[in-house]
Design a protein around this motif. Structure first.
Motif, PDB file in Angstrom:
ATOM      1  N   ALA A  33      -1.210 -38.225  -4.325  1.00 31.82           N
ATOM      2  CA  ALA A  33      -0.941 -37.575  -5.605  1.00 31.82           C
ATOM      3  C   ALA A  33       0.239 -36.635  -5.391  1.00 31.82           C
ATOM      4  N   PRO A  34       1.056 -36.400  -6.416  1.00 29.64           N
ATOM      5  CA  PRO A  34       2.217 -35.518  -6.250  1.00 29.64           C
ATOM      6  C   PRO A  34       1.798 -34.069  -6.067  1.00 29.64           C
ATOM      7  N   ILE A  35       2.679 -33.294  -5.486  1.00 29.75           N
ATOM      8  CA  ILE A  35       2.354 -31.943  -5.060  1.00 29.75           C
ATOM      9  C   ILE A  35       1.936 -31.037  -6.219  1.00 29.75           C
ATOM     10  N   ASP A  36       2.581 -31.145  -7.361  1.00 29.90           N
ATOM     11  CA  ASP A  36       2.212 -30.293  -8.498  1.00 29.90           C
ATOM     12  C   ASP A  36       0.773 -30.542  -8.931  1.00 29.90           C
ATOM     13  N   SER A  37       0.366 -31.812  -8.918  1.00 30.29           N
ATOM     14  CA  SER A  37      -1.007 -32.138  -9.313  1.00 30.29           C
ATOM     15  C   SER A  37      -2.011 -31.620  -8.302  1.00 30.29           C
ATOM     16  N   VAL A  38      -1.692 -31.770  -7.015  1.00 26.19           N
ATOM     17  CA  VAL A  38      -2.615 -31.311  -5.976  1.00 26.19           C
ATOM     18  C   VAL A  38      -2.755 -29.795  -6.016  1.00 26.19           C
ATOM     19  N   PHE A  39      -1.664 -29.085  -6.262  1.00 28.19           N
ATOM     20  CA  PHE A  39      -1.713 -27.619  -6.307  1.00 28.19           C
ATOM     21  C   PHE A  39      -2.746 -27.125  -7.329  1.00 28.19           C
ATOM     22  N   ASP A  40      -2.871 -27.834  -8.439  1.00 21.15           N
ATOM     23  CA  ASP A  40      -3.824 -27.429  -9.473  1.00 21.15           C
ATOM     24  C   ASP A  40      -5.257 -27.428  -8.971  1.00 21.15           C
ATOM     25  N   PHE A  41      -5.543 -28.239  -7.944  1.00 21.47           N
ATOM     26  CA  PHE A  41      -6.907 -28.315  -7.435  1.00 21.47           C
ATOM     27  C   PHE A  41      -7.292 -27.095  -6.593  1.00 21.47           C
ATOM     28  N   PRO A  45     -10.152 -23.686 -12.085  1.00 25.97           N
ATOM     29  CA  PRO A  45     -11.554 -23.642 -11.650  1.00 25.97           C
ATOM     30  C   PRO A  45     -12.263 -24.983 -11.645  1.00 25.97           C
ATOM     31  N   GLU A  46     -12.210 -25.723 -12.765  1.00 28.99           N
ATOM     32  CA  GLU A  46     -12.961 -26.975 -12.810  1.00 28.99           C
ATOM     33  C   GLU A  46     -12.434 -27.991 -11.794  1.00 28.99           C
ATOM     34  N   LYS A  47     -11.163 -27.899 -11.452  1.00 25.97           N
ATOM     35  CA  LYS A  47     -10.618 -28.802 -10.440  1.00 25.97           C
ATOM     36  C   LYS A  47     -10.984 -28.347  -9.034  1.00 25.97           C
ATOM     37  N   LEU A  48     -10.923 -27.044  -8.781  1.00 24.53           N
ATOM     38  CA  LEU A  48     -11.313 -26.533  -7.469  1.00 24.53           C
ATOM     39  C   LEU A  48     -12.760 -26.890  -7.160  1.00 24.53           C
ATOM     40  N   PHE A  49     -13.652 -26.683  -8.141  1.00 24.89           N
ATOM     41  CA  PHE A  49     -15.067 -26.895  -7.890  1.00 24.89           C
ATOM     42  C   PHE A  49     -15.457 -28.370  -7.976  1.00 24.89           C
ATOM     43  N   SER A  50     -14.471 -29.245  -8.240  1.00 20.68           N
ATOM     44  CA  SER A  50     -14.758 -30.683  -8.191  1.00 20.68           C
ATOM     45  C   SER A  50     -14.744 -31.206  -6.762  1.00 20.68           C
ATOM     46  N   TRP A  51     -14.198 -30.421  -5.821  1.00 16.51           N
ATOM     47  CA  TRP A  51     -14.168 -30.910  -4.440  1.00 16.51           C
ATOM     48  C   TRP A  51     -14.778 -29.939  -3.434  1.00 16.51           C
ATOM     49  N   SER A  84       1.941 -19.306  -4.169  1.00 17.61           N
ATOM     50  CA  SER A  84       3.351 -19.660  -4.309  1.00 17.61           C
ATOM     51  C   SER A  84       3.438 -21.127  -4.705  1.00 17.61           C
ATOM     52  N   ALA A  85       3.459 -21.376  -6.002  1.00 19.37           N
ATOM     53  CA  ALA A  85       3.466 -22.753  -6.502  1.00 19.37           C
ATOM     54  C   ALA A  85       4.772 -23.443  -6.133  1.00 19.37           C
ATOM     55  N   PRO A  86       4.712 -24.717  -5.729  1.00 14.46           N
ATOM     56  CA  PRO A  86       3.481 -25.489  -5.505  1.00 14.46           C
ATOM     57  C   PRO A  86       3.194 -25.684  -4.019  1.00 14.46           C
ATOM     58  N   VAL A 151     -10.691 -36.764  -5.174  1.00 11.40           N
ATOM     59  CA  VAL A 151     -10.669 -36.349  -6.575  1.00 11.40           C
ATOM     60  C   VAL A 151      -9.234 -36.184  -7.080  1.00 11.40           C
ATOM     61  N   ALA A 152      -8.328 -35.729  -6.213  1.00  8.99           N
ATOM     62  CA  ALA A 152      -6.939 -35.568  -6.645  1.00  8.99           C
ATOM     63  C   ALA A 152      -6.282 -36.917  -6.895  1.00  8.99           C
ATOM     64  N   ALA A 153      -6.505 -37.864  -5.986  1.00  5.78           N
ATOM     65  CA  ALA A 153      -5.945 -39.196  -6.187  1.00  5.78           C
ATOM     66  C   ALA A 153      -6.573 -39.876  -7.398  1.00  5.78           C
ATOM     67  N   ARG A 154      -7.882 -39.660  -7.580  1.00  2.88           N
ATOM     68  CA  ARG A 154      -8.562 -40.284  -8.730  1.00  2.88           C
ATOM     69  C   ARG A 154      -8.059 -39.692 -10.043  1.00  2.88           C
ATOM     70  N   ALA A 155      -7.792 -38.392 -10.055  1.00  5.12           N
ATOM     71  CA  ALA A 155      -7.258 -37.767 -11.266  1.00  5.12           C
ATOM     72  C   ALA A 155      -5.875 -38.324 -11.590  1.00  5.12           C
TER      73      ALA A 155
END
Length: 353
Positions: A33-41, A45-51, A84-86, A151-155
């Motif tokens: 998954a690209p870096i911007d998407s992974v950073f969101d995890f 909150p809902e993305k962090l707690f998905s993994w 420091s995004a991303p 979960v990041a790749a699946r998203a």
């Protein structure tokens, strides 16, 4: 933004970069998954707690709370140090109620590096007081990091699937907006009904004149003496769902085989639910693009409407799109799409009968 230049590992595989004898944890994982998407995890909150964990509370700002609750009842507590995004997120880390590693006693840093559509996540966990705690946290991170990768790749895949769905809708809308094509010539077909042959015209293929007519151009006849295995596979499926199709459209399959041969093949394959006609005596398939001037067959579909008693072409499409792209009619069969759901995909497999 940093860029990772070392050879990429397989997505989901963990590389242990700990130095011999060091208590500090240094792990790395590749994520498709690209870096911007992974950073969101790490900050949503809902993305962090998905993994990691099963819930908690975060305030993704320097000094903000970082609290992760696990199904076991354990609670990791700390605060955000750097966002420091991303590229980087760091937090303090400890366990609520623990004397061994109290809240804020250690530091975890997540460093992200881009390799195009893939992201390398490096986790360093420092400040652990004992080797035993180091081993336990390695075990924990080695469990949760593959969950992040999944979960990041699946998203990312889910977003692509959504875009594909919307693109299909846009393409379908474009088809509906096409202007009416020319009126069909007075093509003649031969059809077997109750064991007897009869000659009919294109307009006669509209069992219901208020419904559109879909004609699949089956690859059989003339320069193709044997039926196409792929077309046959599709026919097996259409025969099973013909009663659904005929609630909405007139559905006919035309071949260039002689009517008797076409009927015999249908009897042998059990295709009793689909209307079949022979176009051997007309230029119908040649004019639409379902065969060439020498009689070689092509996979093709055409759609018609009856306007004031005259069949008008509304759409036609073939397997070959711009040269080597030959999957132009794949949507007609679910077999390819079911195979495409698997890790192996369709590969080089083709139906053989």
């Amino acid at each position: 933004m940093s860029t990772h230049t070392e050879p990429a590992t397989a997505a989901g595989d963990i590389v242990d970069r700990r130095q011999p004898g060091s208590i500090d944890i240094d792990l790395e994982i590749a994520i498709d998954a690209p870096i911007d998407s992974v950073f969101d995890f790490f900050i949503v909150p809902e993305k962090l707690f998905s993994w990691i964990g099963s819930g908690g509370e975060i305030d993704p700002n320097p000094g903000g709370i970082f609290r992760v609750t696990y199904p076991t009842g354990d609670v990791a507590v700390g605060e955000f140090l750097d966002i420091s995004a991303p590229d980087r997120i760091s937090v303090t880390w400890g366990w609520e109620g623990s004397d061994e590693l109290p809240p804020g006693a250690s530091t975890v840093a997540f460093d992200l590096a881009s390799t195009g559509d893939r992201t390398i996540v490096r986790v360093t966990h420092t400040g652990l007081p004992t080797a035993e705690l180091g081993d336990r946290h390695v075990e924990g991170w080695s469990w949760f990091l593959p969950q992040l990768s999944h979960v990041a790749a699946r998203a990312e895949l889910r977003a692509a699937e959504r875009d594909l769905m919307l693109q299909r809708e846009r393409v379908a809308a474009m088809r509906r907006r096409l202007p009416l094509g020319p009126g069909g010539a007075d093509y003649e077909f031969e059809e077997f009904v109750d064991g007897a042959s009869r000659r009919i015209g294109l307009a006669d293929l509209f069992s219901d004149p208020d419904q559109p007519l879909i004609v699949y151009h089956f690859m059989f006849g003339k320069q193709q003496p044997d039926p196409c295995p792929m077309c046959s596979m599709w026919m097996d499926g259409w025969n099973a769902v013909a009663h659904h199709l005929t609630e909405n459209v007139n559905f006919v399959v035309a071949s260039s085989a002689e009517a008797a041969d076409w009927s015999a093949l249908a009897d042998d394959r059990g295709w009793g639910n689909v209307r079949l006609v022979s176009a051997a005596a007309s230029s119908f398939k040649l004019d639409i693009g379902g065969e060439d001037a020498d009689g070689y067959q092509e996979p093709m579909i055409s759609v018609w409407e009856l306007v004031d008693g005259v069949p008008r072409l509304t759409y036609s499409g073939g397997a070959y799109i711009e040269g080597d792209h030959w999957r132009g009619v794949d949507l007609l069969s679910p077999v390819w799409h079911l195979l495409d759901l698997t890790r192996a995909g369709r590969g080089d497999w083709m139906p053989s009968s």
